[in-house]
Design a protein around this motif. Structure first.
Motif, PDB file in Angstrom:
ATOM      1  N   VAL A 583       0.839  -1.189   0.000  1.00  0.00           N
ATOM      2  CA  VAL A 583       0.000   0.000   0.000  1.00  0.00           C
ATOM      3  C   VAL A 583       0.883   1.253   0.000  1.00  0.00           C
ATOM      4  CG1 VAL A 583      -1.690   1.328   1.317  1.00  0.00           C
ATOM      5  CG2 VAL A 583      -1.917  -1.146   1.151  1.00  0.00           C
ATOM      6  N   GLY A 584       0.554   2.169  -0.910  1.00  0.00           N
ATOM      7  CA  GLY A 584       1.334   3.384  -1.048  1.00  0.00           C
ATOM      8  C   GLY A 584       2.418   3.309  -2.097  1.00  0.00           C
ATOM      9  N   GLY A 585       2.687   2.096  -2.590  1.00  0.00           N
ATOM     10  CA  GLY A 585       3.711   1.932  -3.605  1.00  0.00           C
ATOM     11  C   GLY A 585       3.269   2.428  -4.966  1.00  0.00           C
ATOM     12  N   SER A 586       4.203   2.955  -5.739  1.00  0.00           N
ATOM     13  CA  SER A 586       3.913   3.424  -7.089  1.00  0.00           C
ATOM     14  C   SER A 586       4.265   2.346  -8.102  1.00  0.00           C
ATOM     15  CB  SER A 586       4.709   4.697  -7.407  1.00  0.00           C
ATOM     16  OG  SER A 586       4.330   5.748  -6.543  1.00  0.00           O
ATOM     17  N   VAL A 587       3.460   2.212  -9.126  1.00  0.00           N
ATOM     18  CA  VAL A 587       3.727   1.228 -10.165  1.00  0.00           C
ATOM     19  C   VAL A 587       3.627   1.900 -11.529  1.00  0.00           C
ATOM     20  CG1 VAL A 587       2.913  -0.725  -8.807  1.00  0.00           C
ATOM     21  CG2 VAL A 587       1.306   0.503 -10.251  1.00  0.00           C
ATOM     22  N   THR A 588       4.346   1.341 -12.485  1.00  0.00           N
ATOM     23  CA  THR A 588       4.267   1.823 -13.852  1.00  0.00           C
ATOM     24  C   THR A 588       3.410   0.876 -14.667  1.00  0.00           C
ATOM     25  OG1 THR A 588       6.277   0.626 -14.413  1.00  0.00           O
ATOM     26  CG2 THR A 588       6.515   2.931 -13.731  1.00  0.00           C
ATOM     27  N   SER A 589       2.960   1.331 -15.806  1.00  0.00           N
ATOM     28  CA  SER A 589       2.175   0.480 -16.687  1.00  0.00           C
ATOM     29  C   SER A 589       3.018  -0.710 -17.128  1.00  0.00           C
ATOM     30  CB  SER A 589       1.711   1.271 -17.910  1.00  0.00           C
ATOM     31  OG  SER A 589       0.970   0.456 -18.790  1.00  0.00           O
ATOM     32  N   GLY A 590       2.482  -1.915 -16.939  1.00  0.00           N
ATOM     33  CA  GLY A 590       3.183  -3.114 -17.334  1.00  0.00           C
ATOM     34  C   GLY A 590       3.994  -3.770 -16.227  1.00  0.00           C
ATOM     35  N   ALA A 591       4.092  -3.118 -15.057  1.00  0.00           N
ATOM     36  CA  ALA A 591       4.850  -3.695 -13.949  1.00  0.00           C
ATOM     37  C   ALA A 591       4.175  -4.977 -13.468  1.00  0.00           C
ATOM     38  CB  ALA A 591       4.954  -2.684 -12.803  1.00  0.00           C
ATOM     39  N   VAL A 592       4.980  -6.011 -13.195  1.00  0.00           N
ATOM     40  CA  VAL A 592       4.455  -7.283 -12.706  1.00  0.00           C
ATOM     41  C   VAL A 592       4.265  -7.188 -11.190  1.00  0.00           C
ATOM     42  CG1 VAL A 592       4.851  -9.760 -12.495  1.00  0.00           C
ATOM     43  CG2 VAL A 592       5.574  -8.558 -14.573  1.00  0.00           C
ATOM     44  N   LEU A 593       3.051  -7.441 -10.726  1.00  0.00           N
ATOM     45  CA  LEU A 593       2.743  -7.337  -9.301  1.00  0.00           C
ATOM     46  C   LEU A 593       2.836  -8.692  -8.608  1.00  0.00           C
ATOM     47  CD1 LEU A 593      -0.266  -4.856  -9.515  1.00  0.00           C
ATOM     48  CD2 LEU A 593       2.142  -4.346  -9.140  1.00  0.00           C
ATOM     49  N   CYS A 594       2.538  -9.763  -9.335  1.00  0.00           N
ATOM     50  CA  CYS A 594       2.663 -11.113  -8.804  1.00  0.00           C
ATOM     51  C   CYS A 594       2.452 -12.082  -9.958  1.00  0.00           C
ATOM     52  CB  CYS A 594       1.644 -11.377  -7.680  1.00  0.00           C
ATOM     53  SG  CYS A 594      -0.080 -11.486  -8.241  1.00  0.00           S
ATOM     54  N   GLU A 595       2.578 -13.367  -9.673  1.00  0.00           N
ATOM     55  CA  GLU A 595       2.206 -14.407 -10.618  1.00  0.00           C
ATOM     56  C   GLU A 595       1.165 -15.301  -9.973  1.00  0.00           C
ATOM     57  OE1 GLU A 595       5.889 -16.331 -11.791  1.00  0.00           O
ATOM     58  OE2 GLU A 595       5.801 -15.237 -13.691  1.00  0.00           O
TER      59      GLU A 595
END
Length: 598
Positions: A583-595
């Motif tokens: 929570v609070g983390g920034s992500v870019t388009s296409g970033a892998v969050l998990c599998e």
């Protein structure tokens, strides 16, 4: 007899907002010969509204919370700049009674309704009480804000589904969630509260019975300090996604004379009962059977105010200036002539479920010609940041009747060229030829008008191709840095572009080097198992744990971008592995969050 307010024309207006609406108010100031003061967050330091204002002052923050939602900072700038008045625009603090009171306490003119009216009408629960008192039609709902999600569940069990959970101090579709299944109620309540806190600084929510397939119809109103209230026009705003409007028009088509009369009478009664002053909008739902139900009052100028201006010739912002100065309106309900349609040009990808898409406008060619008006907040080459609203501009097209307005709309939308990022223009091009929206075109209003507030998400045949152009990434915030200089023996901090000479590059002692924004590292290589972020945003909720078994469709995380939440769901059943989200983390388009492994 009470003394009448003294008329004292405004001299210098501070605009407590950004983007398109700040540009709109600044232009009204220039037309009226009034000085304008802009305030800006760090991502907006080079924005169009900052350049157009007579003067501009930094708020020293990069997020809504430490800039456009900071009452203390804005009032301080207003006093230091010598402004005599504050216009709040819409969104942010526009419907915040504490802000209005702080402006008044500072000895400034508040260009809006009294704090008491904001409190009673901006609070949707109190507004329902007022509407009930004056006899306006109402759908069933809670009398007060909910304590927790359990109360929402209790209401749903008593009144049935679907229900709408709404931010008591919100607007613009933020902090509004619809639950159609009982197991959705608790999550919808939590999401509404989060959105409300982010957008408005307050998380109180109430609940009411949700009417299926209703139209959204509203009245643009003006009220002066002398007790006069007029309805400028009706508007239809039924074309929405995520409960936020995309297309609006005036006057509202396909209504009977009795319905229009009821809308006018109810609106005036509500505003008079509340002691309202300024521009405001009364919103209603009109069910398929013609039943009208009061929704809320927006105690501010609306995004779609332009269409009411186009069919009456009234400049609503300048009327707000006159009213705040103590002048009388001097007219009754104006005559409505012709028809006008507004298309919000949002930074969203209509082919990907209207996913928010911040980026840079590498090309911007707006249409022109008869009946075309463009209210914009950005120029070619400017960046639309992900921290704020996705609205880039508004295309307003008018004609002698609805048929001509639609004809001109098709031509204008075909001319519109935007490169560097997706926008909703392809949706607009499709909808102006869709039979459900076009309906009948004769002035009598007879015929089929089949759009409603969730039509886009349910019945619209979305054949829009996802954006296939090259997305121009927004430049990182570290392009500026602060250096300490000495002027006349006084030490000052100056913000300069990074790399502007050896000193600006940080060679001098005392220079503050910019902090690099850390990119989100993907936890695993993208694969058929990967859950990837569809957009640039911030994680506001992580719904799973490492090693947890999930079913297809389960929520993995909830992302927030451009002030809207977007749940990211599992594309298949399996076990969560390599979870890289907090929570609070920034992500870019296409970033892998998990599998998700079988």
């Amino acid at each position: 007899m009470a003394a009448q307010p003294k008329v004292k024309p405004l001299q210098k207006v501070l605009i407590a907002n950004r983007g398109e609406i700040a540009v709109r108010v600044i232009r009204a100031c220039k037309d009226a010969g009034i000085g304008s003061v802009a305030v800006y967050a760090d991502p907006d330091r080079d924005a169009l509204f900052v350049r157009l204002a007579d003067e501009a002052h930094s708020l020293g923050g990069a997020t809504p919370g430490d800039s456009y939602l900071s009452i203390e900072k804005i009032v301080d700038v207003a006093k230091k700049s010598g402004a005599d008045s504050v216009h709040p625009g819409y969104g942010f603090l526009a419907e915040n009674a504490d802000f209005a009171q702080a402006v008044i306490d500072a000895g400034l003119v508040w260009i809006g309704p009294p704090p008491s009216a904001i409190e009673s009408l901006g609070d949707k629960v109190k507004a329902r009480h007022i509407a009930e008192k004056v006899g306006a039609p109402l759908a069933p709902g809670t009398k007060d804000p909910l304590a927790d999600a359990d109360e929402a569940v209790t209401f749903a069990e008593e009144h049935g589904l679907p229900i709408a959970i709404k931010a008591a101090f919100g607007g613009g579709g933020r902090g509004l969630k619809v639950a159609r299944e009982m197991n959705e109620v608790a999550d919808a309540f939590e999401s509404a509260v989060r959105e409300a806190v982010t957008a408005f600084g307050r998380g109180e929510c109430f609940v009411e019975k949700f009417l299926d397939k209703p139209r959204h119809v509203e009245t643009q109103c003006l009220a002066d300090q002398h007790g006069n209230v007029v309805v400028v026009s009706t508007r239809d705003c039924s074309l929405q996604r995520r409960h936020q409007k995309l297309v609006e028009e005036a006057p509202a088509p396909f209504l009977s004379e009795d319905q229009v009369e009821r809308l006018y009478e109810s609106s005036k009664a509500i505003l008079k009962e509340a002691g309202y002053v300024g521009a405001g909008t009364c919103e209603f739902l009109v069910a398929a059977d013609g039943t009208i139900s009061f929704l809320e009052v927006n105690t501010r100028l609306q995004v779609e105010h332009c269409v009411s201006e186009e069919v009456t010739g009234i400049d609503l912002v300048r009327e707000m200036f006159r009213i705040a100065a103590g002048e009388e309106l001097g007219y009754d309900d104006p005559e409505v002539r012709g028809h006008s349609i507004e298309f919000r040009i949002n930074a969203e990808d209509g082919g990907r479920n209207f996913m928010p898409a911040p980026g840079t406008l590498t090309r911007w060619h707006a249409p022109a010609g008869p009946g075309v008006r463009l209210d914009g907040g950005y120029d070619q080459g400017e960046t639309v940041p992900g921290s704020f609203d996705s609205l880039v501009a508004k295309l307003i097209v008018s004609g002698r009747d609805r048929t001509q307005a639609l004809e001109r709309s098709r031509r204008a939308l075909a001319e519109f060229v935007v490169d560097g990022m997706p926008t909703v223009i392809p949706f607009h091009r499709a909808v102006v030829s869709d039979p459900a929206y076009v309906g009948a075109s004769d002035p009598s209003g007879e015929g089929s008008f089949d759009v409603y507030t969730t039509w886009i998400e349910t019945d619209f045949d979305n054949q829009i191709e996802p954006y296939g152009g090259d997305a121009a990434e927004a430049p990182e915030a570290e392009e500026r840095q602060t250096v300490t200089v000495e002027v006349g023996g006084r030490r000052l901090e100056v913000v300069l572009p990074a790399g502007l000479g050896g000193i600006a590059a940080g060679a001098a002692p005392g220079a503050k080097k910019p902090k690099r924004a850390k990119g989100k590292k993907s936890g695993a290589a993208a694969s058929g198992d990967a859950v990837t972020s569809p957009m640039q945003g911030t994680i506001v909720k992580v719904a799973v744990e490492e090693g947890q078994d999930v079913a297809e469709g389960d929520v993995i995380v909830v992302l927030e971008a451009m002030k809207m939440e977007q749940p990211l769901k599992a594309h298949k059943a399996g076990t969560v592995t390599g979870l890289d989200a907090s929570v609070g983390g920034s992500v870019t388009s296409g970033a892998v969050l998990c599998e998700i492994k079988d």
